[in-house]
Design an enzyme around this catalytic site. Structure first.
Site, PDB file in Angstrom:
ATOM      1  N   LEU A 208      30.794  67.380 -15.079  1.00 35.29           N
ATOM      2  CA  LEU A 208      30.348  68.149 -16.232  1.00 35.29           C
ATOM      3  C   LEU A 208      28.959  67.654 -16.592  1.00 35.29           C
ATOM      4  O   LEU A 208      28.698  66.448 -16.552  1.00 35.29           O
ATOM      5  CB  LEU A 208      31.282  67.950 -17.432  1.00 35.29           C
ATOM      6  CG  LEU A 208      32.700  68.517 -17.346  1.00 35.29           C
ATOM      7  CD1 LEU A 208      33.484  68.144 -18.603  1.00 35.29           C
ATOM      8  CD2 LEU A 208      32.670  70.025 -17.173  1.00 35.29           C
ATOM      9  N   ASP A 209      28.067  68.569 -16.936  1.00 37.30           N
ATOM     10  CA  ASP A 209      26.739  68.162 -17.376  1.00 37.30           C
ATOM     11  C   ASP A 209      26.852  67.215 -18.564  1.00 37.30           C
ATOM     12  O   ASP A 209      27.792  67.305 -19.363  1.00 37.30           O
ATOM     13  CB  ASP A 209      25.913  69.378 -17.798  1.00 37.30           C
ATOM     14  CG  ASP A 209      25.563  70.279 -16.629  1.00 37.30           C
ATOM     15  OD1 ASP A 209      25.574  69.790 -15.482  1.00 37.30           O
ATOM     16  OD2 ASP A 209      25.268  71.461 -16.872  1.00 37.30           O
ATOM     17  N   ARG A 210      25.860  66.350 -18.695  1.00 38.21           N
ATOM     18  CA  ARG A 210      25.887  65.358 -19.772  1.00 38.21           C
ATOM     19  C   ARG A 210      26.117  65.972 -21.161  1.00 38.21           C
ATOM     20  O   ARG A 210      26.933  65.458 -21.934  1.00 38.21           O
ATOM     21  CB  ARG A 210      24.580  64.561 -19.751  1.00 38.21           C
ATOM     22  CG  ARG A 210      24.535  63.435 -20.757  1.00 38.21           C
ATOM     23  CD  ARG A 210      23.303  62.575 -20.548  1.00 38.21           C
ATOM     24  NE  ARG A 210      23.347  61.376 -21.368  1.00 38.21           N
ATOM     25  CZ  ARG A 210      22.593  60.314 -21.170  1.00 38.21           C
ATOM     26  NH1 ARG A 210      21.730  60.306 -20.162  1.00 38.21           N
ATOM     27  NH2 ARG A 210      22.688  59.258 -21.949  1.00 38.21           N
TER      28      ARG A 210
END
Length: 260
Positions: free
Chosen positions: A53-55
């Site tokens: 998951l993106d930050r």
């Protein structure tokens, strides 16, 4: 401590907070808040990533408790056998239900991807989206006297980098809080008036076939305080019953701002 959503002898799933890295990279060697290390310390055993998951994105993050489990999960993700459901708050009123089939050119990082091919053509990218609710708030943004927001359900059918963020930007309904693909004036307004100080994208649900038992498995991730406050302010409570929390910290500042 991270919220553990599911755990058995093979798998573990946590609710990743916005702002946390999944794992360290050589670009973030000094980062102290990392999901993998935190989960390892919390449950006392190594974990193996199967997806990312993106930050700035929150929500369900599923990992294996062995290299084999991680490999089998990753295989399911690569073969698009796992159903992913996200929710987002976007600019404007996105009310229809449709499938967007819009290929995306790979986004390359100047440092991390400096040896990657730059001549790759657009890659297939497909997203099913459905508008759930809209609201118009009496707050001026730019040249408009009011501000419109939409609550959207998203199911990516492919897994391109920043696919949901780029697809919604293509539809002219960027996700609130998206500093790269979004509307900076809307981002500032959302943060100032309604406390939307993060990317308003949440990985709400994963549905899969358990790689070891063969049983169907669905994992839900609850929403954080920023999301819950937004649902309350916009009159959207009850629209995401599988993800809403009964108790959350009520906003204590004006215009929905959280006190610091």
């Amino acid at each position: 401590m991270l919220e553990i959503l599911y755990q058995d002898e093979w798998l573990v799933a946590v609710n990743k907070p916005s702002g946390w890295l999944v794992h360290r990279s050589w670009l973030d060697r000094d980062e102290k808040v990392v999901v993998m290390q935190t989960v390892r310390d919390q449950i006392g055993q190594h974990v193996f990533t199967a997806h990312r998951l993106d930050r700035p994105t929150s929500g369900v993050l599923l990992m294996g408790l062995s290299s084999e489990a991680g490999r089998l999960l990753a295989q399911q993700f690569e073969q698009h056998q796992i159903q992913k459901r996200y929710h987002a708050i976007v600019r404007g009123w996105l009310m229809e239900e449709a499938v967007l089939d819009y290929p995306l050119v790979e986004e390359l990082d100047k440092i991390a991807d400096k040896f990657a091919r730059e001549d790759k053509g657009p890659q297939p990218a497909v997203t099913h989206y459905r508008g759930l609710a809209t609201v118009e708030m009496p707050v001026a943004t730019g040249r408009y006297p009011t501000t419109r927001y939409g609550l959207v359900e998203l199911e990516p059918k492919t897994g391109r980098k920043h696919q949901l963020r780029r697809h919604l930007a293509h539809l002219r309904h960027p996700i609130i809080g998206d500093s790269k693909h979004g509307d900076l004036r809307q981002n500032r307004s959302g943060a100032e008036h309604f406390g939307l100080q993060r990317l308003m994208l949440h990985a709400s649900q994963l549905s899969l076939t358990h790689p070891f038992t063969g049983e169907p498995l669905t994992i839900h991730a609850g929403l954080d305080d920023t999301w819950m406050q937004a649902l309350s302010q916009f009159g959207w409570r009850g629209l995401l019953p599988e993800n809403e929390r009964v108790e959350f910290s009520a906003p204590s500042g004006q215009d929905g701002e959280r006190s610091s």
